[in-house]
Motif scaffolding. Sequence first.
Motif, PDB file in Angstrom:
ATOM      1  N   THR A 216       0.844  -1.188   0.000  1.00  0.00           N
ATOM      2  CA  THR A 216       0.000   0.000   0.000  1.00  0.00           C
ATOM      3  C   THR A 216       0.880   1.239   0.000  1.00  0.00           C
ATOM      4  O   THR A 216       1.674   1.442   0.919  1.00  0.00           O
ATOM      5  CB  THR A 216      -0.920   0.016   1.232  1.00  0.00           C
ATOM      6  OG1 THR A 216      -1.719  -1.167   1.235  1.00  0.00           O
ATOM      7  CG2 THR A 216      -1.823   1.243   1.209  1.00  0.00           C
ATOM      8  N   LEU A 217       0.759   2.050  -1.017  1.00  0.00           N
ATOM      9  CA  LEU A 217       1.558   3.257  -1.141  1.00  0.00           C
ATOM     10  C   LEU A 217       0.742   4.455  -0.686  1.00  0.00           C
ATOM     11  O   LEU A 217      -0.363   4.679  -1.165  1.00  0.00           O
ATOM     12  CB  LEU A 217       1.999   3.438  -2.596  1.00  0.00           C
ATOM     13  CG  LEU A 217       2.843   4.669  -2.906  1.00  0.00           C
ATOM     14  CD1 LEU A 217       4.193   4.580  -2.207  1.00  0.00           C
ATOM     15  CD2 LEU A 217       3.039   4.808  -4.409  1.00  0.00           C
ATOM     16  N   ASP A 218       1.290   5.216   0.243  1.00  0.00           N
ATOM     17  CA  ASP A 218       0.632   6.421   0.739  1.00  0.00           C
ATOM     18  C   ASP A 218       0.925   7.540  -0.253  1.00  0.00           C
ATOM     19  O   ASP A 218       1.931   8.251  -0.152  1.00  0.00           O
ATOM     20  CB  ASP A 218       1.154   6.765   2.132  1.00  0.00           C
ATOM     21  CG  ASP A 218       0.362   7.898   2.786  1.00  0.00           C
ATOM     22  OD1 ASP A 218      -0.279   8.677   2.055  1.00  0.00           O
ATOM     23  OD2 ASP A 218       0.389   8.001   4.018  1.00  0.00           O
ATOM     24  N   PHE A 219       0.043   7.711  -1.217  1.00  0.00           N
ATOM     25  CA  PHE A 219       0.278   8.661  -2.300  1.00  0.00           C
ATOM     26  C   PHE A 219       0.346  10.096  -1.789  1.00  0.00           C
ATOM     27  O   PHE A 219       1.215  10.872  -2.186  1.00  0.00           O
ATOM     28  CB  PHE A 219      -0.828   8.522  -3.349  1.00  0.00           C
ATOM     29  CG  PHE A 219      -0.777   9.579  -4.406  1.00  0.00           C
ATOM     30  CD1 PHE A 219       0.177   9.542  -5.401  1.00  0.00           C
ATOM     31  CD2 PHE A 219      -1.677  10.635  -4.397  1.00  0.00           C
ATOM     32  CE1 PHE A 219       0.234  10.530  -6.375  1.00  0.00           C
ATOM     33  CE2 PHE A 219      -1.635  11.620  -5.356  1.00  0.00           C
ATOM     34  CZ  PHE A 219      -0.674  11.563  -6.346  1.00  0.00           C
ATOM     35  N   ALA A 220      -0.553  10.458  -0.900  1.00  0.00           N
ATOM     36  CA  ALA A 220      -0.577  11.829  -0.388  1.00  0.00           C
ATOM     37  C   ALA A 220       0.721  12.156   0.343  1.00  0.00           C
ATOM     38  O   ALA A 220       1.276  13.254   0.208  1.00  0.00           O
ATOM     39  CB  ALA A 220      -1.778  12.026   0.533  1.00  0.00           C
ATOM     40  N   ARG A 221       1.221  11.213   1.107  1.00  0.00           N
ATOM     41  CA  ARG A 221       2.474  11.425   1.842  1.00  0.00           C
ATOM     42  C   ARG A 221       3.653  11.521   0.886  1.00  0.00           C
ATOM     43  O   ARG A 221       4.578  12.311   1.091  1.00  0.00           O
ATOM     44  CB  ARG A 221       2.686  10.287   2.838  1.00  0.00           C
ATOM     45  CG  ARG A 221       3.890  10.486   3.748  1.00  0.00           C
ATOM     46  CD  ARG A 221       4.027   9.320   4.700  1.00  0.00           C
ATOM     47  NE  ARG A 221       5.292   9.360   5.415  1.00  0.00           N
ATOM     48  CZ  ARG A 221       5.825   8.316   6.023  1.00  0.00           C
ATOM     49  NH1 ARG A 221       5.198   7.150   5.992  1.00  0.00           N
ATOM     50  NH2 ARG A 221       6.985   8.421   6.639  1.00  0.00           N
ATOM     51  N   LEU A 222       3.623  10.715  -0.174  1.00  0.00           N
ATOM     52  CA  LEU A 222       4.692  10.759  -1.172  1.00  0.00           C
ATOM     53  C   LEU A 222       4.725  12.126  -1.850  1.00  0.00           C
ATOM     54  O   LEU A 222       5.787  12.730  -2.026  1.00  0.00           O
ATOM     55  CB  LEU A 222       4.482   9.656  -2.209  1.00  0.00           C
ATOM     56  CG  LEU A 222       5.433   9.644  -3.409  1.00  0.00           C
ATOM     57  CD1 LEU A 222       6.884   9.505  -2.955  1.00  0.00           C
ATOM     58  CD2 LEU A 222       5.065   8.519  -4.371  1.00  0.00           C
ATOM     59  N   LYS A 223       3.566  12.632  -2.215  1.00  0.00           N
ATOM     60  CA  LYS A 223       3.483  13.954  -2.850  1.00  0.00           C
ATOM     61  C   LYS A 223       4.001  15.034  -1.909  1.00  0.00           C
ATOM     62  O   LYS A 223       4.767  15.931  -2.311  1.00  0.00           O
ATOM     63  CB  LYS A 223       2.044  14.248  -3.249  1.00  0.00           C
ATOM     64  CG  LYS A 223       1.838  15.627  -3.885  1.00  0.00           C
ATOM     65  CD  LYS A 223       0.395  15.793  -4.313  1.00  0.00           C
ATOM     66  CE  LYS A 223       0.162  17.170  -4.950  1.00  0.00           C
ATOM     67  NZ  LYS A 223       0.267  18.254  -3.941  1.00  0.00           N
ATOM     68  N   ALA A 224       3.623  14.961  -0.626  1.00  0.00           N
ATOM     69  CA  ALA A 224       4.063  15.952   0.349  1.00  0.00           C
ATOM     70  C   ALA A 224       5.576  15.879   0.550  1.00  0.00           C
ATOM     71  O   ALA A 224       6.234  16.908   0.731  1.00  0.00           O
ATOM     72  CB  ALA A 224       3.341  15.734   1.673  1.00  0.00           C
ATOM     73  N   THR A 225       6.138  14.688   0.487  1.00  0.00           N
ATOM     74  CA  THR A 225       7.586  14.513   0.636  1.00  0.00           C
ATOM     75  C   THR A 225       8.329  15.193  -0.502  1.00  0.00           C
ATOM     76  O   THR A 225       9.345  15.866  -0.288  1.00  0.00           O
ATOM     77  CB  THR A 225       7.941  13.017   0.680  1.00  0.00           C
ATOM     78  OG1 THR A 225       7.346  12.429   1.842  1.00  0.00           O
ATOM     79  CG2 THR A 225       9.448  12.808   0.725  1.00  0.00           C
ATOM     80  N   LEU A 226       7.844  15.033  -1.721  1.00  0.00           N
ATOM     81  CA  LEU A 226       8.479  15.678  -2.871  1.00  0.00           C
ATOM     82  C   LEU A 226       8.427  17.194  -2.736  1.00  0.00           C
ATOM     83  O   LEU A 226       9.417  17.889  -3.008  1.00  0.00           O
ATOM     84  CB  LEU A 226       7.791  15.232  -4.158  1.00  0.00           C
ATOM     85  CG  LEU A 226       7.938  13.759  -4.531  1.00  0.00           C
ATOM     86  CD1 LEU A 226       7.147  13.464  -5.791  1.00  0.00           C
ATOM     87  CD2 LEU A 226       9.398  13.392  -4.735  1.00  0.00           C
ATOM     88  N   GLU A 227       7.300  17.709  -2.321  1.00  0.00           N
ATOM     89  CA  GLU A 227       7.162  19.152  -2.166  1.00  0.00           C
ATOM     90  C   GLU A 227       8.077  19.670  -1.061  1.00  0.00           C
ATOM     91  O   GLU A 227       8.625  20.774  -1.163  1.00  0.00           O
ATOM     92  CB  GLU A 227       5.703  19.505  -1.872  1.00  0.00           C
ATOM     93  CG  GLU A 227       4.782  19.228  -3.063  1.00  0.00           C
ATOM     94  CD  GLU A 227       3.316  19.399  -2.735  1.00  0.00           C
ATOM     95  OE1 GLU A 227       2.972  19.358  -1.527  1.00  0.00           O
ATOM     96  OE2 GLU A 227       2.511  19.550  -3.674  1.00  0.00           O
TER      97      GLU A 227
END
Length: 232
Positions: free
Chosen positions: A63-74
Amino acid sequence: MSIDLVAFQLKGGLFTLTTLQIFTADIEAVKEQLLAKVQQAPNFFHHAPIVLDLRIANQPNSTLDFARLKATLEELKLIPVGIRNATQEQMQAAIRSGLAILRDTPDPREKERLSTAAQIAPKTITSKIITTPVRSGQQIYAPDGDLIIINQVSHGAELIADGNIHVYGALRGRALAGINGNQKARIFCQSLEAELVSVAGSYKISEDIERHAWKIAAQIHIKDDRLQITTL
């Protein structure tokens, strides 16, 4: 307002986007390794547009936490602009986040139409030859063939080709060969001083290049699924 006023025009364009292939659902591991890469070349990655390729991370029982991944990139000052190879749930999350959905596979009817057209009109492979210096800010693209530069390539310039790239001079800008996925494509130059070189999406930036071959004649190619730089 005058009815004769033309307010805008829609045009297709060719832009270079960095694709971040996610191999794991461990966001902390992604952040740690990506931070190290960003610190190697902060100017290159600062506010760079990023496409997220989620194919490998989307494995069964993962399960990939997409929202967290996006926030990490930002947080790392990267700008995620779209995703590809995502699940339906991730695509919905991306849309809610204002990201684009990039699809590699055309509609089956479109795919059949393109295949039929290709049979009727076989593709002609041609090379583009440039004899003048390629200056900063210029982008030169050779579709369906090789790009040959018989001069220097300045910092900030960009060379793009479906086939090989040959530079009979110093290569100081960016060179992206085999952009349609052709892993047999190569880059050749008389003096390798590039900001970035890429073959079929695999790339190295100047900090990586300097450790292999700098300011000497070299070729860049893919071997054993890895981008290689060898001297000529």
